[in-house]
Write an enzyme that holds these catalytic residues in place. Sequence first.
Site, short mmCIF file in Angstrom:
data_model
loop_
_atom_site.label_atom_id
_atom_site.label_comp_id
_atom_site.label_asym_id
_atom_site.label_seq_id
_atom_site.Cartn_x
_atom_site.Cartn_y
_atom_site.Cartn_z
N ASP A 25 0.98 -0.77 0.06
CA ASP A 25 -0.35 0.26 -0.03
C ASP A 25 1.32 1.46 -0.11
OD1 ASP A 25 -2.33 1.34 1.06
OD2 ASP A 25 -2.13 1.38 2.93
N ASP A 40 -0.22 5.31 0.49
CA ASP A 40 -0.56 5.94 1.61
C ASP A 40 -0.74 5.16 3.33
OD1 ASP A 40 -0.57 8.05 -0.67
OD2 ASP A 40 -2.86 8.52 -0.49
N ASP A 42 -1.94 -0.39 5.81
CA ASP A 42 -2.20 0.08 7.03
C ASP A 42 -4.15 -0.07 7.66
OD1 ASP A 42 -2.55 2.48 4.99
OD2 ASP A 42 -3.20 3.89 7.20
#
Length: 274
Positions: A13, A15, A207
């Site tokens: 991922d 961001d 996240d």
Amino acid sequence: MLSLDSSLLIVSDLDGSLLDHHDYNWNAARPWLARLKQFRIPVIICSSKTAAEIVPLQEQLGIAGSPFIAENGARIVMAGEATGTGAPAAAYRALCRSLQALRSRFCFTGFHELSDADVADATGLTLAEAHLSRLRDASEVLLWRDDEQRLEDFRIALARHGLALTRGGRFWHVMPEGCDKGHALIWLQQQLEQQEGKPRITMGLGDGPNDIPMLTRVDYAVVIKGAGTKPVVLPRADEEHVYYTTLAGPEGWREGLDYFLLNPAMGARAEDKQ
């Protein structure tokens, strides 16, 4: 430990993971990115960002030309594939028309309704970066302005239009049903295996809730400490293959790679899998 000489594939991922949630820096990840490049271990971006955003980021990160997954799995770009014409795609415009039909019942704002300056203010991106974030192919970013209790009704209404809702690190995302980071990763793995003639061991890092479909399908998962109040918990029984970081953003990204690639206890486990 997992070997840097093994058939390893890193799926990440952006961001809040490889990129800092607030200022988008990735300094803490630089040493590992250089080392992975040295050992020719591919880094596959798997993000809610658009293809138009990811291509220049790949250049900056030193992984230009690699396949990637954009828009939470609604767009997959293979190596060498063109990434658009500089305008929102037809599928995206059709999705926005479906959202428009729900405006009388729910309160939200889509990126298609905002200017580049509005998106820059909401995200912290530069004007140029905000423009790229609005060049969408198949999904929309929403600022939810209604009661949180109405989200389930919104999901049901979207389903009638063949659409689904997922939560990212900052915003809600609407995409066609059946699209997510996990399904996209499976398809991409199949393509790479056909090209290379062998499967790869996968390590995923993310996240947010939208990363769960990807993190449940990789061999080794790093759940990076997020900015949200609710921590991401994976529905996996193989707890020894999951690591929850104590640090956030690129520092957590580095921590996760340190754990699996510099931890001697990982060696026997990886050999068992191979």
